[in-house]
Design a protein around this motif. Sequence first.
Motif, PDB file in Angstrom:
ATOM      1  N   CYS A   1       0.860  -1.194   0.000  1.00 36.08           N
ATOM      2  CA  CYS A   1       0.000   0.000   0.000  1.00 36.08           C
ATOM      3  C   CYS A   1       0.896   1.244   0.000  1.00 36.08           C
ATOM      4  O   CYS A   1       1.510   1.581   0.995  1.00 36.08           O
ATOM      5  CB  CYS A   1      -0.928  -0.002   1.203  1.00 36.08           C
ATOM      6  SG  CYS A   1      -0.119  -0.168   2.802  1.00 36.08           S
ATOM      7  N   ASP A   2       0.980   1.887  -1.146  1.00 37.53           N
ATOM      8  CA  ASP A   2       1.807   3.076  -1.282  1.00 37.53           C
ATOM      9  C   ASP A   2       1.140   4.276  -0.621  1.00 37.53           C
ATOM     10  O   ASP A   2      -0.095   4.394  -0.580  1.00 37.53           O
ATOM     11  CB  ASP A   2       2.055   3.382  -2.759  1.00 37.53           C
ATOM     12  CG  ASP A   2       2.940   2.327  -3.413  1.00 37.53           C
ATOM     13  OD1 ASP A   2       3.732   1.710  -2.686  1.00 37.53           O
ATOM     14  OD2 ASP A   2       2.823   2.132  -4.633  1.00 37.53           O
ATOM     15  N   ILE A   3       1.964   5.190  -0.126  1.00 37.23           N
ATOM     16  CA  ILE A   3       1.478   6.447   0.458  1.00 37.23           C
ATOM     17  C   ILE A   3       2.151   7.569  -0.330  1.00 37.23           C
ATOM     18  O   ILE A   3       3.219   8.056   0.064  1.00 37.23           O
ATOM     19  CB  ILE A   3       1.808   6.534   1.961  1.00 37.23           C
ATOM     20  CG1 ILE A   3       1.253   5.305   2.697  1.00 37.23           C
ATOM     21  CG2 ILE A   3       1.226   7.813   2.566  1.00 37.23           C
ATOM     22  CD1 ILE A   3       1.714   5.187   4.132  1.00 37.23           C
ATOM     23  N   PRO A   4       1.577   7.977  -1.445  1.00 37.06           N
ATOM     24  CA  PRO A   4       2.239   8.953  -2.314  1.00 37.06           C
ATOM     25  C   PRO A   4       2.243  10.358  -1.713  1.00 37.06           C
ATOM     26  O   PRO A   4       1.216  10.847  -1.237  1.00 37.06           O
ATOM     27  CB  PRO A   4       1.395   8.912  -3.591  1.00 37.06           C
ATOM     28  CG  PRO A   4       0.047   8.452  -3.138  1.00 37.06           C
ATOM     29  CD  PRO A   4       0.285   7.529  -1.989  1.00 37.06           C
ATOM     30  N   VAL A   5       3.406  10.999  -1.714  1.00 29.25           N
ATOM     31  CA  VAL A   5       3.528  12.393  -1.285  1.00 29.25           C
ATOM     32  C   VAL A   5       4.439  13.090  -2.282  1.00 29.25           C
ATOM     33  O   VAL A   5       5.644  12.818  -2.343  1.00 29.25           O
ATOM     34  CB  VAL A   5       4.112  12.526   0.140  1.00 29.25           C
ATOM     35  CG1 VAL A   5       4.215  14.003   0.523  1.00 29.25           C
ATOM     36  CG2 VAL A   5       3.254  11.775   1.145  1.00 29.25           C
ATOM     37  N   THR A   6       3.867  13.991  -3.070  1.00 31.65           N
ATOM     38  CA  THR A   6       4.629  14.727  -4.071  1.00 31.65           C
ATOM     39  C   THR A   6       3.810  15.934  -4.521  1.00 31.65           C
ATOM     40  O   THR A   6       2.739  16.205  -3.959  1.00 31.65           O
ATOM     41  CB  THR A   6       4.986  13.807  -5.267  1.00 31.65           C
ATOM     42  OG1 THR A   6       5.856  14.509  -6.163  1.00 31.65           O
ATOM     43  CG2 THR A   6       3.749  13.371  -6.027  1.00 31.65           C
ATOM     44  N   ASP A   7       4.296  16.642  -5.503  1.00 31.93           N
ATOM     45  CA  ASP A   7       3.578  17.765  -6.092  1.00 31.93           C
ATOM     46  C   ASP A   7       2.147  17.336  -6.413  1.00 31.93           C
ATOM     47  O   ASP A   7       1.920  16.351  -7.109  1.00 31.93           O
ATOM     48  CB  ASP A   7       4.316  18.191  -7.371  1.00 31.93           C
ATOM     49  CG  ASP A   7       3.603  19.290  -8.137  1.00 31.93           C
ATOM     50  OD1 ASP A   7       2.534  19.752  -7.690  1.00 31.93           O
ATOM     51  OD2 ASP A   7       4.118  19.692  -9.194  1.00 31.93           O
ATOM     52  N   SER A   8       1.172  18.064  -5.880  1.00 32.26           N
ATOM     53  CA  SER A   8      -0.236  17.663  -6.024  1.00 32.26           C
ATOM     54  C   SER A   8      -0.667  17.540  -7.482  1.00 32.26           C
ATOM     55  O   SER A   8      -1.545  16.738  -7.806  1.00 32.26           O
ATOM     56  CB  SER A   8      -1.144  18.655  -5.292  1.00 32.26           C
ATOM     57  OG  SER A   8      -1.023  19.953  -5.848  1.00 32.26           O
ATOM     58  N   LYS A   9      -0.042  18.325  -8.367  1.00 34.91           N
ATOM     59  CA  LYS A   9      -0.430  18.263  -9.787  1.00 34.91           C
ATOM     60  C   LYS A   9      -0.106  16.904 -10.394  1.00 34.91           C
ATOM     61  O   LYS A   9      -0.730  16.487 -11.365  1.00 34.91           O
ATOM     62  CB  LYS A   9       0.264  19.383 -10.575  1.00 34.91           C
ATOM     63  CG  LYS A   9      -0.159  20.791 -10.171  1.00 34.91           C
ATOM     64  CD  LYS A   9       0.440  21.836 -11.074  1.00 34.91           C
ATOM     65  CE  LYS A   9       1.935  22.015 -10.851  1.00 34.91           C
ATOM     66  NZ  LYS A   9       2.253  22.513  -9.496  1.00 34.91           N
ATOM     67  N   LYS A  10       0.876  16.211  -9.814  1.00 31.09           N
ATOM     68  CA  LYS A  10       1.264  14.901 -10.334  1.00 31.09           C
ATOM     69  C   LYS A  10       0.353  13.782  -9.822  1.00 31.09           C
ATOM     70  O   LYS A  10       0.415  12.662 -10.322  1.00 31.09           O
ATOM     71  CB  LYS A  10       2.711  14.595  -9.946  1.00 31.09           C
ATOM     72  CG  LYS A  10       3.730  15.559 -10.533  1.00 31.09           C
ATOM     73  CD  LYS A  10       5.141  15.226 -10.055  1.00 31.09           C
ATOM     74  CE  LYS A  10       6.157  16.205 -10.622  1.00 31.09           C
ATOM     75  NZ  LYS A  10       7.533  15.915 -10.126  1.00 31.09           N
ATOM     76  N   LEU A  11      -0.467  14.083  -8.830  1.00 32.19           N
ATOM     77  CA  LEU A  11      -1.270  13.046  -8.198  1.00 32.19           C
ATOM     78  C   LEU A  11      -2.728  13.046  -8.646  1.00 32.19           C
ATOM     79  O   LEU A  11      -3.463  12.113  -8.322  1.00 32.19           O
ATOM     80  CB  LEU A  11      -1.216  13.201  -6.671  1.00 32.19           C
ATOM     81  CG  LEU A  11       0.139  12.902  -6.034  1.00 32.19           C
ATOM     82  CD1 LEU A  11       0.071  13.149  -4.528  1.00 32.19           C
ATOM     83  CD2 LEU A  11       0.556  11.457  -6.295  1.00 32.19           C
ATOM     84  N   LYS A  12      -3.150  14.070  -9.346  1.00 31.51           N
ATOM     85  CA  LYS A  12      -4.536  14.100  -9.823  1.00 31.51           C
ATOM     86  C   LYS A  12      -4.701  12.980 -10.841  1.00 31.51           C
ATOM     87  O   LYS A  12      -4.034  12.929 -11.858  1.00 31.51           O
ATOM     88  CB  LYS A  12      -4.850  15.460 -10.451  1.00 31.51           C
ATOM     89  CG  LYS A  12      -6.324  15.653 -10.803  1.00 31.51           C
ATOM     90  CD  LYS A  12      -7.122  15.990  -9.574  1.00 31.51           C
ATOM     91  CE  LYS A  12      -8.608  16.165  -9.928  1.00 31.51           C
ATOM     92  NZ  LYS A  12      -8.879  17.316 -10.787  1.00 31.51           N
ATOM     93  N   SER A  13      -5.601  12.044 -10.553  1.00 30.92           N
ATOM     94  CA  SER A  13      -5.779  10.867 -11.385  1.00 30.92           C
ATOM     95  C   SER A  13      -6.761  11.139 -12.515  1.00 30.92           C
ATOM     96  O   SER A  13      -7.691  11.932 -12.379  1.00 30.92           O
ATOM     97  CB  SER A  13      -6.286   9.700 -10.539  1.00 30.92           C
ATOM     98  OG  SER A  13      -6.657   8.612 -11.346  1.00 30.92           O
ATOM     99  N   SER A  14      -6.549  10.478 -13.643  1.00 31.05           N
ATOM    100  CA  SER A  14      -7.466  10.608 -14.773  1.00 31.05           C
ATOM    101  C   SER A  14      -8.525   9.509 -14.760  1.00 31.05           C
ATOM    102  O   SER A  14      -9.308   9.373 -15.690  1.00 31.05           O
ATOM    103  CB  SER A  14      -6.684  10.544 -16.100  1.00 31.05           C
ATOM    104  OG  SER A  14      -5.964   9.333 -16.187  1.00 31.05           O
ATOM    105  N   SER A  15      -8.544   8.707 -13.686  1.00 34.66           N
ATOM    106  CA  SER A  15      -9.498   7.609 -13.587  1.00 34.66           C
ATOM    107  C   SER A  15     -10.868   8.131 -13.169  1.00 34.66           C
ATOM    108  O   SER A  15     -11.091   9.336 -13.059  1.00 34.66           O
ATOM    109  CB  SER A  15      -9.003   6.590 -12.565  1.00 34.66           C
ATOM    110  OG  SER A  15      -9.104   7.127 -11.257  1.00 34.66           O
ATOM    111  N   LYS A  16     -11.784   7.213 -12.912  1.00 32.96           N
ATOM    112  CA  LYS A  16     -13.115   7.599 -12.448  1.00 32.96           C
ATOM    113  C   LYS A  16     -13.064   8.136 -11.015  1.00 32.96           C
ATOM    114  O   LYS A  16     -14.057   8.677 -10.534  1.00 32.96           O
ATOM    115  CB  LYS A  16     -14.061   6.402 -12.522  1.00 32.96           C
ATOM    116  CG  LYS A  16     -14.371   5.953 -13.952  1.00 32.96           C
ATOM    117  CD  LYS A  16     -15.342   4.788 -13.968  1.00 32.96           C
ATOM    118  CE  LYS A  16     -15.644   4.360 -15.399  1.00 32.96           C
ATOM    119  NZ  LYS A  16     -16.583   3.193 -15.446  1.00 32.96           N
ATOM    120  N   LEU A  17     -11.926   7.957 -10.367  1.00 29.41           N
ATOM    121  CA  LEU A  17     -11.733   8.474  -9.005  1.00 29.41           C
ATOM    122  C   LEU A  17     -10.575   9.469  -9.040  1.00 29.41           C
ATOM    123  O   LEU A  17      -9.453   9.157  -8.638  1.00 29.41           O
ATOM    124  CB  LEU A  17     -11.435   7.332  -8.033  1.00 29.41           C
ATOM    125  CG  LEU A  17     -12.517   6.258  -7.885  1.00 29.41           C
ATOM    126  CD1 LEU A  17     -12.007   5.102  -7.031  1.00 29.41           C
ATOM    127  CD2 LEU A  17     -13.788   6.849  -7.280  1.00 29.41           C
TER     128      LEU A  17
END
Length: 266
Positions: A1-17
């Motif tokens: 289970c990853d806990i991603p922490v980085t620039d928020s622009k890189k974390l916005k997903s293109s999925s349904k969520l």
Amino acid sequence: CDIPVTDSKKLKSSSKLPLRNLLAGLVPFVEIATSTEITNDEDLLRAVGVDDLGPFESEPVNLELLDGLDQGQRSLRRAKLNRIASENGIQIELVRAKATHPRCLNELFEALGNKSSANTTLLFGLLREMLSMDMHQESPRVVVDRQGGLMRYQPLLSSKFHGGTISTVAETPEISRYRIERDQKILHIGFETQADGRHLPVALASMAAKTVRELLMNRLNTFFGKKLPGLKPTAGYVQDGRRWVAEIGDLPERLHIPRRDLIRDR
């Protein structure tokens, strides 16, 4: 289970969520800092200090609908982060974000004359609020993601920290650092380009701010979607925002919602 922490622009997903990655990284930190389990969007907003949820009423949204995770999966992430923090001597004390709604922004624009001054006022207001808390070391260090192209911040700091002695440590195209002495206390503050790529707390702050914005936009879209069935949601940025404003027509006036509560002037 990853806990991603980085620039928020890189974390916005293109999925349904679209908030899945942001929430996967942010929520464990907030839960540890507040010693609570977050179950819905309102829980999360209030846990990061956003008590004013704006003028658009909306029912709480279960977090599982936003991140696709159940409480068991979130519990695993929280336990993993707790273990990593403990092994590295890290204390997760506070995760905060401040939401400034359109009416307040418009009032600041009127009072100060421009967007840059409004941003600076909000930044230093948040800084004063954080420094007033009784959880900081005697010489706290603050890192700010650099605002625009400004490189020399000493005049600005002098206007905000009256009576303080401000020393310039470094001023380069990438980093501007200062030492402020006031009331027998020392503050180290730096303004850095791409600070969210250098400092985990700055990346986490970016994620908190982005998540708060998106959750409040969800509330707006839900509110107006119920009033005007078939209305396509908006992300709130310029081009699509103009489309959305055109499509709602005079609905705000019919609902007695002032435009200043809905649309910022600049």
